[in-house]
Scaffold this motif. Structure first.
Motif, PDB file in Angstrom:
ATOM      1  N   TYR A  12      43.599 -13.590  16.163  1.00  0.00           N
ATOM      2  CA  TYR A  12      43.362 -12.882  14.904  1.00  0.00           C
ATOM      3  C   TYR A  12      44.657 -12.832  14.111  1.00  0.00           C
TER       4      TYR A  12
ATOM      5  N   PHE B  24      54.236   0.569  15.810  1.00  0.00           N
ATOM      6  CA  PHE B  24      53.512   0.320  17.061  1.00  0.00           C
ATOM      7  C   PHE B  24      54.048   1.274  18.123  1.00  0.00           C
TER       8      PHE B  24
ATOM      9  N   ILE C 109      55.819  -5.840   5.633  1.00  0.00           N
ATOM     10  CA  ILE C 109      54.657  -6.033   4.747  1.00  0.00           C
ATOM     11  C   ILE C 109      53.443  -5.189   5.116  1.00  0.00           C
TER      12      ILE C 109
ATOM     13  N   ARG D 137      49.934 -16.238   4.847  1.00  0.00           N
ATOM     14  CA  ARG D 137      51.234 -15.629   5.142  1.00  0.00           C
ATOM     15  C   ARG D 137      51.703 -15.994   6.543  1.00  0.00           C
TER      16      ARG D 137
ATOM     17  N   ILE E 117      50.035  -3.805   7.409  1.00  0.00           N
ATOM     18  CA  ILE E 117      48.755  -4.438   7.772  1.00  0.00           C
ATOM     19  C   ILE E 117      47.640  -3.746   6.982  1.00  0.00           C
TER      20      ILE E 117
ATOM     21  N   SER F 227      54.895  -0.983   9.392  1.00  0.00           N
ATOM     22  CA  SER F 227      54.004  -0.739  10.530  1.00  0.00           C
ATOM     23  C   SER F 227      54.738   0.008  11.636  1.00  0.00           C
TER      24      SER F 227
ATOM     25  N   GLY G 143      50.120 -13.072  20.217  1.00  0.00           N
ATOM     26  CA  GLY G 143      51.193 -12.151  20.635  1.00  0.00           C
ATOM     27  C   GLY G 143      50.694 -10.752  20.958  1.00  0.00           C
TER      28      GLY G 143
ATOM     29  N   LYS H 265      59.488 -10.773  12.080  1.00  0.00           N
ATOM     30  CA  LYS H 265      58.740 -11.804  11.340  1.00  0.00           C
ATOM     31  C   LYS H 265      58.111 -11.245  10.072  1.00  0.00           C
TER      32      LYS H 265
ATOM     33  N   GLY I 292      52.819 -17.827  13.261  1.00  0.00           N
ATOM     34  CA  GLY I 292      52.207 -17.093  14.392  1.00  0.00           C
ATOM     35  C   GLY I 292      50.901 -17.720  14.835  1.00  0.00           C
TER      36      GLY I 292
HETATM   37  P1  ADP Z   1      51.134 -13.722  15.488  1.00  0.00           P
HETATM   38  O1  ADP Z   1      51.569 -14.658  16.513  1.00  0.00           O
HETATM   39  O2  ADP Z   1      50.356 -14.341  14.385  1.00  0.00           O
HETATM   40  O3  ADP Z   1      52.179 -12.803  15.035  1.00  0.00           O
HETATM   41  P2  ADP Z   1      50.076 -11.392  16.748  1.00  0.00           P
HETATM   42  O4  ADP Z   1      48.923 -11.261  17.695  1.00  0.00           O
HETATM   43  O5  ADP Z   1      51.403 -11.030  17.266  1.00  0.00           O
HETATM   44  O6  ADP Z   1      50.036 -12.861  16.231  1.00  0.00           O
HETATM   45  O7  ADP Z   1      49.749 -10.521  15.490  1.00  0.00           O
HETATM   46  C1  ADP Z   1      48.469 -10.584  14.889  1.00  0.00           C
HETATM   47  C2  ADP Z   1      48.578 -10.332  13.396  1.00  0.00           C
HETATM   48  O8  ADP Z   1      48.960  -8.991  13.158  1.00  0.00           O
HETATM   49  C3  ADP Z   1      49.647 -11.164  12.794  1.00  0.00           C
HETATM   50  O9  ADP Z   1      49.114 -12.360  12.324  1.00  0.00           O
HETATM   51  C4  ADP Z   1      50.164 -10.323  11.673  1.00  0.00           C
HETATM   52  O10 ADP Z   1      49.488 -10.620  10.470  1.00  0.00           O
HETATM   53  C5  ADP Z   1      49.824  -8.907  12.071  1.00  0.00           C
HETATM   54  N1  ADP Z   1      51.049  -8.182  12.496  1.00  0.00           N
HETATM   55  C6  ADP Z   1      51.518  -8.029  13.736  1.00  0.00           C
HETATM   56  N2  ADP Z   1      52.632  -7.282  13.756  1.00  0.00           N
HETATM   57  C7  ADP Z   1      52.889  -6.950  12.491  1.00  0.00           C
HETATM   58  C8  ADP Z   1      53.927  -6.189  11.849  1.00  0.00           C
HETATM   59  N3  ADP Z   1      54.928  -5.609  12.527  1.00  0.00           N
HETATM   60  N4  ADP Z   1      53.854  -6.073  10.494  1.00  0.00           N
HETATM   61  C9  ADP Z   1      52.877  -6.635   9.802  1.00  0.00           C
HETATM   62  N5  ADP Z   1      51.883  -7.393  10.319  1.00  0.00           N
HETATM   63  C10 ADP Z   1      51.887  -7.537  11.662  1.00  0.00           C
END
Ligand code: ADP
Length: 470
Positions: free
Chosen positions: A418, A461, A403, A424, A405, A459, A434, A375, A430
């Motif tokens: 959050y 994880f 992109i 965006r 964080i 990013s 998640g 995403k 989202g």
């Molecule tokens: P969402 O359903 O909005 O993706 P998440 O809890 O999965 O909610 O993620 C929280 C926020 O963290 C997201 O809104 C996004 O902005 C940021 N985020 C999560 N994973 C990534 C990633 N791989 N790259 C960039 N931003 C991320």
């Protein structure tokens, strides 16, 4: 239900127990000390008696002159009289059996008086020994030659005089006074101690009651010097704190959910209203936009369902042996279409790693992380999945060049709802749940999830699942 008013108070019980304990201890010590003193005195008196008779014999033997075969009657009289006042009635005979000196002949009245006094005193003070006057004959010698004999009459098995009994009585009185003073001190100290302990218990009970009435803000803030009580108080404080957190979380969740639902609902409602009122033509595009909002809503609801499930079933993980490598490949396969749509390259590397975990839940973790990576990465980006195996953990690293964080958001991304930069996320759709689900599942497995990210660059994880079977 226990009838509280019928139970004795903690303080009363504690004071009673301490008082009883001290009383029993003092009583035991007094009885033991008393009987020991008595016994020591009896032994001393017996020993004294033996010594006394020995002294009488030795002194008498010194009053005979071997050369002239004459007894020094004057000295014998002195020895006899001194023995009489000490409680020994003696008769001294020469070697032919003639009386040299006889206490009774000499002073019958004094003899009877002395014997009477001793007998009365002993029968009054020591009736249990059932004593009586005994007679002892001893042969008197000088340089191995018999010079006569002595008959001694005294109270046996032992006797004590008035002064000795008085001494013993005052000793017992001192002992009694010490015991009484100690008892009073102990009762006062016990009362103070009981008050100190019970005060904290009463206060803790009061706090627990207030918590049970719903006042989660209350805490015990005094100092406690007893270890167990301090543990109890910190457990109660901890309980109040977690109840307060739960309560806050519950309140926040309700507001958050209401807030999340309101935006799409208002948008759909206003669109539909405009169409019903004839202000808007119900074109396929407008209907499509409504449909998208509704899909977003059902997406949010199913995310919430997932979260509720994970949080409620934390303790009910269906643990089986899972190969993280094989699972990662499966998840990557499932999302292949998604990444293909964005023309992305997804690679899976590393080694096989066996962990004991809930397969479906871990699938969800990897799916959430990978779909986030897809995403939040622009078209033609790169995503790499790597599985590592260490002695203690199975590790999966999901890295993208998307992109990224911003640093200020990093500590919050695992919180419910959050989302970074609402705009965006509008397009990516989202809900901000998640990563909360990811963290809950990983933590339920005793593991951890870490994130490293650089805004604009990508990013990474990392999830750690411990191998130890728990
Ligand atoms: P969402 O359903 O909005 O993706 P998440 O809890 O999965 O909610 O993620 C929280 C926020 O963290 C997201 O809104 C996004 O902005 C940021 N985020 C999560 N994973 C990534 C990633 N791989 N790259 C960039 N931003 C991320």
């Amino acid at each position: 239900m226990i009838k509280l008013h019928k139970l004795p108070s903690f303080r009363t019980q504690l004071t009673l127990i301490i008082t009883m304990l001290v009383f029993v201890t003092i009583a035991v010590i007094s009885v033991l000390a008393n009987s020991m003193i008595n016994k020591e005195f009896e032994d001393y008196a017996r020993e004294q008696q033996k010594e006394h008779t020995r002294d009488i014999v030795t002194n008498l033997e010194g009053q005979y002159d071997l050369d002239s075969n004459i007894w020094s009657v004057e000295y014998v009289h002195g020895i006899g009289m001194s023995a009489l006042y000490d409680g020994y009635v003696i008769q001294v005979y020469d070697k032919s059996g003639n009386v040299v000196w006889d206490a009774k002949n000499h002073n019958m009245e004094t003899c009877n008086q002395v014997m009477m006094d001793i007998m009365n005193l002993m029968e009054e003070k020591r009736p249990e020994i059932a004593g009586h006057f005994v007679t002892k004959n001893v042969v008197l010698t000088q340089n191995g030659q018999t010079i006569g004999s002595v008959t001694m009459e005294y109270y046996g098995p032992y006797f004590l005089n008035e002064t000795e009994f008085n001494f013993m009585d005052s000793l017992n009185l001192i002992l009694f006074i010490i015991g009484a003073v100690a008892l009073v001190c102990a009762v006062i100290a016990g009362g103070i101690l009981a008050k100190r302990i019970s005060q904290s218990v009463i206060k803790t009970a009061d706090i627990a009651k207030q918590i049970s009435d719903g006042n989660y803000k209350i805490r015990y803030d005094g100092t406690i010097k007893t270890r167990e009580l301090s543990e109890l108080v910190s457990a109660i404080n901890h309980m109040a704190e977690s109840l307060e957190n739960q309560e806050n979380l519950r309140k926040r969740l309700t507001t958050d959910v209401a807030h999340e639902l309101r935006t799409p609902l208002t948008s759909v409602a206003s669109h539909l209203e405009a169409m019903i009122d004839g202000l808007w033509e119900p074109t396929p595009q407008r209907l499509q936009s409504c449909n998208e909002e509704i899909s977003r809503l059902s997406g949010l609801v199913s995310d919430l369902e997932q979260l509720a499930k994970v949080e409620n079933e934390n303790l009910r993980l269906q643990k089986v042996e899972v190969d993280l490598m094989e699972l990662t490949k499966t998840v990557a396969g499932n999302l292949e279409m998604e990444s293909a749509k964005k023309n992305m390259v997804t690679t899976v590397n590393g080694e096989s790693s066996l962990v004991f975990a809930d397969r479906d839940r871990l699938n969800q973790v990897l799916t959430n992380l990978l779909s986030n990576a897809i995403k939040y990465t622009s078209k033609s980006g790169k995503i790499s999945l790597e599985v590592q195996d260490t002695k203690e953990n199975g590790i999966v690293i999901i890295q993208d060049n998307g992109i990224g964080i911003p640093e200020k958001d990093l500590p919050h991304i695992f919180e419910r709802f959050y989302r970074i930069d609402q705009s965006r996320n509008r397009s990516t759709g989202g809900s901000g749940i998640g990563l909360t689900i990811v963290k809950s599942i990983v933590v339920a497995h005793g593991g951890s999830v870490q994130v490293e990210s650089e805004y604009g660059k990508g990013s990474k994880f990392t999830i750690l699942i411990p191998k130890e079977i728990s």
